[in-house]
Design a protein around this motif. Structure first.
Motif, PDB file in Angstrom:
ATOM      1  N   LEU A 106      37.540  38.945  41.733  1.00  0.00           N
ATOM      2  CA  LEU A 106      37.844  40.079  40.867  1.00  0.00           C
ATOM      3  C   LEU A 106      38.009  41.365  41.670  1.00  0.00           C
ATOM      4  CD1 LEU A 106      38.177  41.306  38.054  1.00  0.00           C
ATOM      5  CD2 LEU A 106      35.672  41.472  37.904  1.00  0.00           C
ATOM      6  N   SER A 166      41.294  41.226  43.577  1.00  0.00           N
ATOM      7  CA  SER A 166      42.412  41.304  42.627  1.00  0.00           C
ATOM      8  C   SER A 166      42.628  42.736  42.149  1.00  0.00           C
ATOM      9  CB  SER A 166      42.162  40.380  41.435  1.00  0.00           C
ATOM     10  OG  SER A 166      42.162  39.033  41.831  1.00  0.00           O
ATOM     11  N   GLU A 167      41.529  43.433  41.884  1.00  0.00           N
ATOM     12  CA  GLU A 167      41.650  44.832  41.430  1.00  0.00           C
ATOM     13  C   GLU A 167      42.212  45.720  42.538  1.00  0.00           C
ATOM     14  OE1 GLU A 167      38.204  45.021  37.967  1.00  0.00           O
ATOM     15  OE2 GLU A 167      37.662  45.564  40.028  1.00  0.00           O
ATOM     16  N   ILE A 213      42.969  39.106  38.110  1.00  0.00           N
ATOM     17  CA  ILE A 213      41.979  39.842  37.303  1.00  0.00           C
ATOM     18  C   ILE A 213      41.674  39.070  36.018  1.00  0.00           C
ATOM     19  CG2 ILE A 213      41.581  41.948  35.968  1.00  0.00           C
ATOM     20  CD1 ILE A 213      43.345  43.409  38.063  1.00  0.00           C
TER      21      ILE A 213
END
Length: 324
Positions: free
Chosen positions: A66, A69-70, A78
């Motif tokens: 996460l 991905s962000e 995400i």
């Protein structure tokens, strides 16, 4: 005492030996490169392998997925990260956290047109609602998933949706609806020669027994037994024979009931199924009591009680004390 309906939800246990699993080791070996979308994909794959058995490690991997991905603004990563966090929280029985993550995932999947993942998410939201005994909401989520799986023409998803709906209607005590959806599972299972058809037939037999339609219940127990024997699958077979015996006992067919309980005991002993051993002895005690053969009845109740005490089966202990 009637055995519980066998529920086939999304929460399956996977027997994974972490240190010796070559696939997991190969995935870990891919985590030495650049932290790009492929790196995120590997973290998600690792999470999927571990989230049912090692939630602590799985959480570490998916949280990293996460975060990366962000940073990359990788929206699919995400969405999948929130989904797997939701699954992990379900497995850890942290339902409020699970709902937050799963609802966020469903919204993102919808925006990204990831229909299969959105459908999977509704299935877990339905499972959470089941856990919380919010059956109306569970039905809503499972019906939503069913519609999506039909649009995707995904046979496995349709089957699981039918089964989940059969289960939730059972808990809602809407037995006719439950039977309706379990029956819809059968063509899918028979087409693939799945031994799961035996479990579904057994569920339907239990539901007819609850409705005091014991002759019909026996018909479905016989179908379940036939499939289990054909597949040489003894898992759950002792329970089916115990339930068939109860149906016969309710019909005052004591001779047939006794034969069923004896067969249940034989299979339970072969498979080291202590609970069904205790149940079989207790049921035989009841039969002999009804036949006014009281010394034999007490002997069977005492055997059941001994097994129940050894395994801390509280309901069985209480039941046997009430009979002796």
């Amino acid at each position: 005492m009637k055995q519980n309906i066998c529920l086939l939800f999304n929460l399956f246990c996977h027997a994974i030996l972490f240190a010796q699993d070559p696939y997991i080791d190969s995935l870990k070996g891919k985590l030495n490169g650049q932290q790009d979308t492929l790196y995120v994909h590997t973290l998600i794959q690792l999470t999927a392998e571990l989230e049912y058995d090692d939630t602590k490690t799985a959480t570490r991997y998916i949280q990293q997925a996460l975060d990366i991905s962000e940073k990359l603004n990788y929206k699919r990563g995400i969405a999948k990260s929130h989904y797997h966090l939701g699954v992990i929280f379900v497995n850890d029985q942290e339902m409020e956290k699970s709902k937050t993550e799963l609802n966020m995932a469903a919204s993102l999947f919808k925006k990204l047109a990831m229909k299969q993942m959105e459908s999977n998410t509704y299935s877990f939201l339905g499972t959470v609602a089941m856990y919380e005994a919010d059956y109306g909401k569970a039905i809503f989520y499972f019906l939503t998933r069913l519609k999506m799986e039909e649009e995707l023409n995904n046979t496995q998803g349709i089957l699981m949706s039918y089964n989940n709906l059969g289960s939730v209607y059972h808990y809602q005590k809407n037995y006719d609806k439950s039977i309706e959806y379990f029956l819809k599972c059968i063509p899918f299972l028979e087409k693939t020669n799945s031994s799961g058809a035996g479990d579904v037939y057994s569920n339907i037999g239990n539901l007819y027994s609850i409705k005091h339609k014991n002759l019909i219940a026996i018909e479905y127990y016989d179908k379940a037994i036939e499939i289990k024997k054909k597949d040489k699958n003894k898992l759950g077979l002792a329970s089916i024979y115990n339930n068939r015996g109860e149906a016969n006992m309710n019909l005052d067919n004591y001779t047939d009931a006794l034969i069923n309980f004896q067969e249940a005991l034989r299979i339970a002993e072969e498979t080291s199924d202590k609970r069904n051993q205790a149940n079989a002895y207790s049921h035989m005690g009841t039969i002999y009591s009804l036949l006014k053969q009281y010394p034999t009845a007490i002997t069977n109740y005492e055997k059941s009680l001994a097994i129940a005490k050894q395994n801390n089966f509280r309901k069985e202990i209480k039941r046997n004390y009430s009979h002796i």
